[in-house]
Each structure stands twice: as C-alpha cells, then as structure tokens.
Design a protein around this motif. Structure first.
Motif, PDB file in Angstrom:
ATOM      1  N   THR A   1       0.838  -1.202   0.000  1.00  0.00           N
ATOM      2  CA  THR A   1       0.000   0.000   0.000  1.00  0.00           C
ATOM      3  C   THR A   1       0.870   1.247   0.000  1.00  0.00           C
ATOM      4  O   THR A   1       1.990   1.241   0.508  1.00  0.00           O
ATOM      5  CB  THR A   1      -0.914   0.052   1.245  1.00  0.00           C
ATOM      6  N   SER A   2       0.307   2.289  -0.590  1.00  0.00           N
ATOM      7  CA  SER A   2       0.943   3.607  -0.518  1.00  0.00           C
ATOM      8  C   SER A   2      -0.018   4.507   0.251  1.00  0.00           C
ATOM      9  O   SER A   2      -1.169   4.687  -0.171  1.00  0.00           O
ATOM     10  CB  SER A   2       1.170   4.136  -1.939  1.00  0.00           C
ATOM     11  N   ALA A   3       0.440   5.021   1.372  1.00  0.00           N
ATOM     12  CA  ALA A   3      -0.426   5.854   2.211  1.00  0.00           C
ATOM     13  C   ALA A   3      -0.205   7.331   1.915  1.00  0.00           C
ATOM     14  O   ALA A   3       0.824   7.722   1.364  1.00  0.00           O
ATOM     15  CB  ALA A   3      -0.140   5.577   3.680  1.00  0.00           C
ATOM     16  N   ASN A   4      -1.181   8.118   2.265  1.00  0.00           N
ATOM     17  CA  ASN A   4      -1.175   9.602   2.231  1.00  0.00           C
ATOM     18  C   ASN A   4      -1.553  10.185   0.860  1.00  0.00           C
ATOM     19  O   ASN A   4      -2.333  11.112   0.768  1.00  0.00           O
ATOM     20  CB  ASN A   4       0.158  10.207   2.675  1.00  0.00           C
ATOM     21  N   ILE A   5      -0.895   9.712  -0.222  1.00  0.00           N
ATOM     22  CA  ILE A   5      -1.141  10.223  -1.596  1.00  0.00           C
ATOM     23  C   ILE A   5      -1.101  11.757  -1.600  1.00  0.00           C
ATOM     24  O   ILE A   5      -1.932  12.437  -2.204  1.00  0.00           O
ATOM     25  CB  ILE A   5      -2.478   9.695  -2.202  1.00  0.00           C
ATOM     26  N   GLY A   6      -0.116  12.285  -0.879  1.00  0.00           N
ATOM     27  CA  GLY A   6       0.032  13.744  -0.770  1.00  0.00           C
ATOM     28  C   GLY A   6      -0.688  14.257   0.456  1.00  0.00           C
ATOM     29  O   GLY A   6      -0.199  14.127   1.588  1.00  0.00           O
ATOM     30  N   PRO A   7      -1.888  14.844   0.277  1.00  0.00           N
ATOM     31  CA  PRO A   7      -2.522  15.568   1.389  1.00  0.00           C
ATOM     32  C   PRO A   7      -3.227  14.693   2.424  1.00  0.00           C
ATOM     33  O   PRO A   7      -3.582  15.187   3.492  1.00  0.00           O
ATOM     34  CB  PRO A   7      -3.554  16.443   0.667  1.00  0.00           C
ATOM     35  N   GLY A   8      -3.394  13.395   2.145  1.00  0.00           N
ATOM     36  CA  GLY A   8      -4.230  12.577   3.033  1.00  0.00           C
ATOM     37  C   GLY A   8      -3.435  11.866   4.113  1.00  0.00           C
ATOM     38  O   GLY A   8      -3.584  10.646   4.305  1.00  0.00           O
ATOM     39  N   PHE A   9      -2.625  12.614   4.846  1.00  0.00           N
ATOM     40  CA  PHE A   9      -1.766  12.028   5.883  1.00  0.00           C
ATOM     41  C   PHE A   9      -2.595  11.248   6.907  1.00  0.00           C
ATOM     42  O   PHE A   9      -3.535  11.795   7.504  1.00  0.00           O
ATOM     43  CB  PHE A   9      -0.981  13.147   6.584  1.00  0.00           C
TER      44      PHE A   9
ATOM     45  N   LEU B   1       0.194  12.385 -13.708  1.00  0.00           N
ATOM     46  CA  LEU B   1      -0.977  13.010 -13.085  1.00  0.00           C
ATOM     47  C   LEU B   1      -0.593  13.738 -11.806  1.00  0.00           C
ATOM     48  O   LEU B   1      -1.022  14.861 -11.565  1.00  0.00           O
ATOM     49  CB  LEU B   1      -2.024  11.941 -12.768  1.00  0.00           C
ATOM     50  N   GLY B   2       0.190  13.076 -10.973  1.00  0.00           N
ATOM     51  CA  GLY B   2       0.583  13.685  -9.711  1.00  0.00           C
ATOM     52  C   GLY B   2       1.716  12.897  -9.105  1.00  0.00           C
ATOM     53  O   GLY B   2       1.955  11.738  -9.474  1.00  0.00           O
ATOM     54  N   ILE B   3       2.434  13.533  -8.155  1.00  0.00           N
ATOM     55  CA  ILE B   3       3.629  12.896  -7.604  1.00  0.00           C
ATOM     56  C   ILE B   3       3.756  13.267  -6.130  1.00  0.00           C
ATOM     57  O   ILE B   3       3.494  14.413  -5.752  1.00  0.00           O
ATOM     58  CB  ILE B   3       4.864  13.292  -8.457  1.00  0.00           C
ATOM     59  N   CYS B   4       4.111  12.286  -5.313  1.00  0.00           N
ATOM     60  CA  CYS B   4       4.150  12.538  -3.867  1.00  0.00           C
ATOM     61  C   CYS B   4       5.079  11.530  -3.199  1.00  0.00           C
ATOM     62  O   CYS B   4       5.562  10.597  -3.836  1.00  0.00           O
ATOM     63  CB  CYS B   4       2.746  12.407  -3.281  1.00  0.00           C
ATOM     64  N   LEU B   5       5.281  11.740  -1.909  1.00  0.00           N
ATOM     65  CA  LEU B   5       5.994  10.758  -1.108  1.00  0.00           C
ATOM     66  C   LEU B   5       5.045   9.596  -0.844  1.00  0.00           C
ATOM     67  O   LEU B   5       3.866   9.816  -0.541  1.00  0.00           O
ATOM     68  CB  LEU B   5       6.408  11.407   0.218  1.00  0.00           C
ATOM     69  N   SER B   6       5.541   8.376  -0.954  1.00  0.00           N
ATOM     70  CA  SER B   6       4.695   7.210  -0.675  1.00  0.00           C
ATOM     71  C   SER B   6       4.807   6.874   0.810  1.00  0.00           C
ATOM     72  O   SER B   6       5.913   6.588   1.301  1.00  0.00           O
ATOM     73  CB  SER B   6       5.171   6.028  -1.523  1.00  0.00           C
ATOM     74  N   GLY B   7       3.702   6.914   1.520  1.00  0.00           N
ATOM     75  CA  GLY B   7       3.728   6.633   2.952  1.00  0.00           C
ATOM     76  C   GLY B   7       4.714   7.542   3.651  1.00  0.00           C
ATOM     77  O   GLY B   7       4.803   8.737   3.374  1.00  0.00           O
ATOM     78  N   ALA B   8       5.501   6.934   4.549  1.00  0.00           N
ATOM     79  CA  ALA B   8       6.501   7.708   5.287  1.00  0.00           C
ATOM     80  C   ALA B   8       7.797   7.840   4.503  1.00  0.00           C
ATOM     81  O   ALA B   8       8.766   8.405   4.995  1.00  0.00           O
ATOM     82  CB  ALA B   8       6.763   7.015   6.617  1.00  0.00           C
ATOM     83  N   GLY B   9       7.834   7.320   3.254  1.00  0.00           N
ATOM     84  CA  GLY B   9       9.012   7.408   2.414  1.00  0.00           C
ATOM     85  C   GLY B   9       9.976   6.265   2.703  1.00  0.00           C
ATOM     86  O   GLY B   9       9.712   5.430   3.555  1.00  0.00           O
ATOM     87  N   PRO B  10      11.094   6.247   1.980  1.00  0.00           N
ATOM     88  CA  PRO B  10      11.571   7.240   1.032  1.00  0.00           C
ATOM     89  C   PRO B  10      11.041   7.081  -0.401  1.00  0.00           C
ATOM     90  O   PRO B  10      11.398   7.864  -1.267  1.00  0.00           O
ATOM     91  CB  PRO B  10      13.086   7.019   1.045  1.00  0.00           C
ATOM     92  N   THR B  11      10.184   6.071  -0.668  1.00  0.00           N
ATOM     93  CA  THR B  11       9.697   5.881  -2.042  1.00  0.00           C
ATOM     94  C   THR B  11       8.868   7.080  -2.510  1.00  0.00           C
ATOM     95  O   THR B  11       8.122   7.680  -1.731  1.00  0.00           O
ATOM     96  CB  THR B  11       8.843   4.592  -2.114  1.00  0.00           C
ATOM     97  N   ILE B  12       9.029   7.389  -3.797  1.00  0.00           N
ATOM     98  CA  ILE B  12       8.200   8.405  -4.444  1.00  0.00           C
ATOM     99  C   ILE B  12       7.134   7.673  -5.255  1.00  0.00           C
ATOM    100  O   ILE B  12       7.429   6.709  -5.965  1.00  0.00           O
ATOM    101  CB  ILE B  12       9.047   9.267  -5.419  1.00  0.00           C
ATOM    102  N   LEU B  13       5.893   8.146  -5.145  1.00  0.00           N
ATOM    103  CA  LEU B  13       4.793   7.561  -5.906  1.00  0.00           C
ATOM    104  C   LEU B  13       4.372   8.557  -6.984  1.00  0.00           C
ATOM    105  O   LEU B  13       4.001   9.694  -6.663  1.00  0.00           O
ATOM    106  CB  LEU B  13       3.607   7.290  -4.989  1.00  0.00           C
ATOM    107  N   ALA B  14       4.450   8.131  -8.253  1.00  0.00           N
ATOM    108  CA  ALA B  14       3.929   8.965  -9.343  1.00  0.00           C
ATOM    109  C   ALA B  14       2.706   8.254  -9.903  1.00  0.00           C
ATOM    110  O   ALA B  14       2.781   7.073 -10.261  1.00  0.00           O
ATOM    111  CB  ALA B  14       4.986   9.142 -10.426  1.00  0.00           C
ATOM    112  N   LEU B  15       1.577   8.927  -9.943  1.00  0.00           N
ATOM    113  CA  LEU B  15       0.396   8.377 -10.610  1.00  0.00           C
ATOM    114  C   LEU B  15       0.402   8.905 -12.031  1.00  0.00           C
ATOM    115  O   LEU B  15       0.641  10.109 -12.259  1.00  0.00           O
ATOM    116  CB  LEU B  15      -0.881   8.791  -9.865  1.00  0.00           C
ATOM    117  N   ALA B  16       0.164   8.032 -13.009  1.00  0.00           N
ATOM    118  CA  ALA B  16       0.336   8.429 -14.410  1.00  0.00           C
ATOM    119  C   ALA B  16      -0.505   7.546 -15.318  1.00  0.00           C
ATOM    120  O   ALA B  16      -0.901   6.439 -14.946  1.00  0.00           O
ATOM    121  CB  ALA B  16       1.817   8.304 -14.796  1.00  0.00           C
ATOM    122  N   THR B  17      -0.749   8.082 -16.515  1.00  0.00           N
ATOM    123  CA  THR B  17      -1.440   7.274 -17.537  1.00  0.00           C
ATOM    124  C   THR B  17      -0.480   6.863 -18.656  1.00  0.00           C
ATOM    125  O   THR B  17      -0.859   6.126 -19.562  1.00  0.00           O
ATOM    126  CB  THR B  17      -2.612   8.068 -18.155  1.00  0.00           C
ATOM    127  N   GLY B  18       0.749   7.363 -18.614  1.00  0.00           N
ATOM    128  CA  GLY B  18       1.738   7.024 -19.634  1.00  0.00           C
ATOM    129  C   GLY B  18       3.044   7.721 -19.286  1.00  0.00           C
ATOM    130  O   GLY B  18       3.146   8.374 -18.235  1.00  0.00           O
TER     131      GLY B  18
END
Ligand SMILES: Nc1ncnc2c1ncn2[C@@H]1O[C@H](COP(=O)(O)OP(=O)(O)OP(=O)(O)O)[C@@H](O)[C@H]1O
Ligand SMILES: N[C@@H](CCO)C(=O)O
Length: 371
Positions: free
Chosen positions: A22-30, A316-333
């Motif tokens: 799972t990836s938590a937070n998705i940016g603003p949803g801490f 589409l958007g980019i954020c820290l995944s959970g507490a990090g350090p992974t970066i999560l990018a949501l994208a369609t291509g």
C-alpha cells in the motif's frame, strides 16, 4: 480448523494468504488515505500430516510453527515465530480468543515482494497477514471491521492497514473513543506484542489487551482504470517511526486548509476518466508531512517539483509514498521517463533507486483454501 495441538487426527486444509502493498497519504491525506498496489506478501500455510506432527522438531516444540521466508527482507526478518511480526500478531489475536498457542505441525512459507521500510506498507501487510493467519488457524470468522480493530492495536494509523485489508483507494478514520476505550486502545505496543518467551510462566498470555470494537472505519473510492503507479524506490530504509518523529505536533490553519482542500478534490479527481492532470497534480500537494520529511530524503522536493504534467506528459501527480523514502507517481503514460528523470535527480544526491510500474489493485487481502 485446528486451534490447538491436541489429538485431532484429520488434517486441516492448507491455505494461502495474500496481502497487497500500500501507498499511504497520496500527498494531502496524511494518516487518512491509502492505495493498494500490485506487490504482495504471500503466506502459504501447510499442515503436517497428524502422524508426523507427533514428533516435531525442536523449533516446533517451542512454537508449533515452522517459518520459511524468501524475497524482500529475507536477510533481516526474524524466523523465530515469537519475534516475527506476522506470527506475533497472529498469536496476539489467538490469545485474545483464549487460544494460548499455535497449533503444532504448521509450516508457513512466506514469499514477500514488498520492500521493508520504504513507504510501501510492508509492516501494514505483515500485520494484516498476521490477523488473517489467526483468523484462519483459530476458525475465528472475524468480520473485516473486527480484523481492522486488531490491526490498529499494532499499526495505530489506519491508512495502510485499511487499504491492505479491503483494497483499492481507501479513506479511513479512527472513531473518537470514550475514556475507557481510549485507554484500552493505547496500551504500549510491548504489551500488545510482547516478545513471548517460549518458557514463560503459567500466567503468560492470559490477559492480552483486547481491542475496543469499531476503532477504525473506511470507505472505498473509485479509481479510474487508466491510472497506474510508478514507485521510485530509493535503496535505503527509513523507518516509519523515524519519519513520524520529525513531524510537528501543531499546524497552522493555513496549512490545514491547504491539505483539506486538496484531499477533498483528490478523492473524486482520481475516479474521473480521463483523469485531469492539472487538477490531480495540484491535489496531490501536501503541507503536513512532506516538507518536514525532506531532511530525511534528499532530493524529495526537487523530484516532486520538477517532474510535472507539463514536463512529463502522462504524469498526473507525484508525492511521497507513505513515510518514504519511495516516491509515488500516478500516471497514464510516460512511465519510464518519469522514473528515469527521478533517478537522475536522486543520483545527484548520491542515492540509488529502483523503480516499478504497478497496478492499483481493488481486491484487498485474500485467504484461499487448497481443496
Ligand atoms: N513481511 C514481514 N515480516 C515480518 N516483519 C516485517 C515484514 N514486513 C515488514 N516487517 C517489519 O516492519 C518494518 C518496516 O516497517 P515500517 O513501518 O518502518 O515501514 P513500511 O511499513 O515499509 O513503510 P510505510 O509504513 O511508510 O508504508 C521492517 O523493518 C520489519 O521489522
Ligand atoms: N500515514 C503514515 C503512513 C506510514 O505508515 C505516515 O505517513 O507516517
């Protein structure tokens, strides 16, 4: 199913538990939202023939369970069932149901694809696997809401465990508990998951801290099937405890409103097809945790600000995944370019990364029996 080591002669059916990353937070949803992703923690549970379980190995004599482990974390995870997170959680849940020990003659083969301490919910998955393991071994038939109560006694924030349990894009909250329930849900982790000595005295395990009912609640939002997740995974671990330790206790109204506005928009924006990059990029910004965690993750602000829908079509958007350090990018291509450009930024900070293109999965955790 078998719940104790006694004389049952029928062999219980083997089963497989599967829990997504799972990836938590998705940016603003801490501490509020999580997305389940297509990397899995899998436990294959096998019951020895009852005849052979009459002569268990020394490891089985002390615990009833033999643990084999492969994949992510194999070189660091404890194989002693009294120390391993998944089996400790399972034993806690069993004890809460007056089952003091594991059945004898059980072997569990763990295959783990979720890297440890990277912000992809490895501990949440291990905890949910433990709850499901206890549910199956003890024939407890726990409803999912009760499973979440047990998971929350260990994990304490609901975003990863709720998404790992039910799957998809999940929003969750912790109910405001009355004084007694708050006390019950706040017992130190060491009391929930003591490192059980196998030779403990007669009182061992008699009074586990049973969770109050209905601690956590969730909803599943819709996610557009066009959206994929690029996980850019630095080759270092960051414990969630450490990444929470740098956060302030108090926030300004301005920062709170900034996040609330974006989270409200994000929950619907991710469901639209085609997704709107301009809307989502802005809605995945955060002022509650990422600005403070940049000290622990060199390159974080540069990656999230320089990879945009304008520079990287498909993003589409980019954020820290959970507490990090992974970066999560949501994208369609444009997945590879997003990941490789993030890699370049991290490499300027002397950080090596791996990246994976993942699906957002909607199924959540499962238990499948072998017939
Ligand atoms: N499959 C597993 N079996 C046993 N222990 C595990 C397993 N997965 C994770 N853990 C434990 O959880 C720790 C990592 O938890 P932590 O909360 O720090 O990070 P995370 O869950 O990977 O990231 P995040 O919570 O930010 O998504 C590991 O170091 C290990 O002790
Ligand atoms: N919401 C949690 C997720 C990590 O477990 C945090 O960001 O600390």
């Amino acid at each position: 199913m078998i719940a104790s080591s006694s004389s049952s002669s029928a062999k219980a059916p083997d089963f497989t538990i599967r829990v997504p990353a799972t990836s938590a937070n998705i940016g603003p949803g801490f501490d509020v939202v999580g997305l389940s992703l297509s990397l899995y923690l899998t436990l294959t549970v096998h019951f020895e023939d009852p005849v052979s379980s009459s002569g268990p190995s020394s490891a089985q004599l002390s615990s009833g369970i033999t643990l084999l482990y492969e994949g992510e974390g194999a070189n660091e995870v404890p194989l002693d069932p009294y120390k391993n997170l998944t089996t400790r959680v399972a034993l806690y849940v069993l004890r809460c149901h007056d089952i003091p020990s594991f059945p004898l003659g059980v072997s569990i083969r763990v295959h783990n694809e979720i890297p440890f301490g990277r912000g992809l919910g490895s501990s949440g998955a291990a905890v949910i696997a433990g709850v499901l393991l206890a549910d199956a071994l003890g024939a407890l038939a726990l409803p999912r809401a009760r499973m979440l109560d047990f998971a929350l006694m260990v994990e304490r924030h609901p975003d990863n465990v709720a998404a790992a349990l039910v799957g998809g894009f999940v929003g969750s909250y912790l109910r405001e508990l009355d004084y007694a329930a708050t006390q019950a849900a706040s017992v130190p982790l060491a009391e929930v998951l003591p490192e059980y000595p196998p030779d403990a005295g007669p009182d061992w395990g008699r009074y586990p801290p049973v969770p109050p009912f209905g601690i956590g609640h969730w909803v599943q939002f819709t996610v557009s099937p066009a959206i994929k997740a690029v996980a850019i995974i630095p080759r270092f671990e960051l414990s969630t405890a450490k990444a929470r330790g740098v956060l302030p206790e108090l926030y300004s109204r301005k920062d709170l409103v900034f996040n609330l506005q974006r989270l409200a928009v994000l929950t619907l924006a991710l469901s639209q097809t085609p997704p709107d990059p301009e809307l989502i990029y802005e809605a995945m910004k955060d002022r509650v945790h990422q600005p403070y965690r940049k000290t622990l993750i060199p390159g974080l602000p540069e990656v999230t600000s320089s990879i945009t829908p304008e520079t990287h079509p498909g993003l589409l958007g980019i954020c820290l995944s959970g507490a990090g350090p992974t970066i999560l990018a949501l994208a369609t291509g444009g997945f590879e370019r997003i990941a490789e450009d993030a890699r370049k930024i991290f490499s300027e900070k002397n950080i090596e990364v791996d990246w994976k293109l993942l699906d957002i999965v909607t199924d959540g955790s499962s238990v499948q029996y072998t017939v």
